[in-house]
Design an enzyme around this catalytic site. Structure first.
Site, short mmCIF file in Angstrom:
data_model
loop_
_atom_site.label_atom_id
_atom_site.label_comp_id
_atom_site.label_asym_id
_atom_site.label_seq_id
_atom_site.Cartn_x
_atom_site.Cartn_y
_atom_site.Cartn_z
N GLY A 66 37.65 36.14 50.84
CA GLY A 66 37.23 37.31 51.60
C GLY A 66 36.75 38.43 50.71
CB CYS A 67 38.29 41.69 49.99
SG CYS A 67 38.46 42.18 51.72
CB VAL A 68 38.32 38.19 45.65
CG1 VAL A 68 37.86 37.69 44.29
CG2 VAL A 68 39.68 38.89 45.53
#
Length: 211
Positions: free
Chosen positions: A151-153
């Site tokens: 996701g955010c990584v």
């Protein structure tokens, strides 16, 4: 009959390699209590080990004078600043302003000299001033860690590359809900957008490039 392995399939197509630049920073993406607390809808079994790796990296970076940057997520009480992302993933209500789940863990909190960017979307860059701040500081390389890998990584690593930073994703310092998306996204990041490196390699980058 099975087809070629993923590595065989990508061989000769995606084999480029990036080298660290001259001024790295450590970008710790969303390492917050929600992912570390059993009973939380966002809890991940592998988050604690990744947090420990992040703590070691942060200590090394500060000692070397390498900038440390944290991100967290926060929404208005009605989630109106989260747009389609908030509607798609109602679990994000864990990050409504004032929720204890959105806090940094006690043993990995921003220290004097660190920077914090609060976001509402997956990428650390979207809707924030992160890119401008890093460019102003002469940063050309990012050691990227945190939650979640898929996701955010991933979103932050992709945007880092698009903003001209060399993205170095630190394997042991990232975590996801399940090993399959974790490994698949590390594989794809390595192939196309970033270098996926070990914690030991990340520590070597920090030691070799003090600010």
């Amino acid at each position: 009959m099975g087809g070629p392995s993923a590595s065989d399939n990508y061989a000769g197509v995606y084999e480029g390699r990036l080298q660290p630049g001259s001024r790295p920073a450590l970008l710790i993406v969303d390492v917050v209590v929600a992912y570390l607390t059993e009973g939380s809808a966002l809890f991940m079994e592998t988050a604690a080990a990744a947090k420990d790796a992040n703590r070691r990296l942060a200590l090394a970076a500060r000692a070397a004078g390498v900038p440390v940057v944290f991100t967290n997520v926060q929404y208005k009480p009605d989630g109106s600043d989260g747009g389609v992302f908030y509607r798609k993933a109602p679990v994000l209500k864990a990050f409504v302003e004032g929720s204890p789940l959105g806090a940094f863990p006690d043993d990995l909190t921003p220290q004097p000299g660190d920077r914090v960017f609060t976001k509402q979307y997956p990428s650390a860059f979207f809707g924030t001033d992160l890119a401008n701040a890093l460019h102003a500081d002469g940063i050309d390389t990012l050691l990227i860690t945190g939650y979640s890998t898929s996701g955010c990584v991933r979103a932050s690593a992709l945007d880092a590359m698009q903003y001209g930073f060399v993205p170095l994703v630190v394997r042991e310092a990232c975590a996801d809900r399940h090993p399959a998306p974790h490994e698949a996204n590390l594989f794809d990041l390595q192939a196309k957008y970033a270098e996926v490196i070990s914690e030991a390699e990340a520590l070597a980058v920090i030691a070799a490039h003090p600010a």
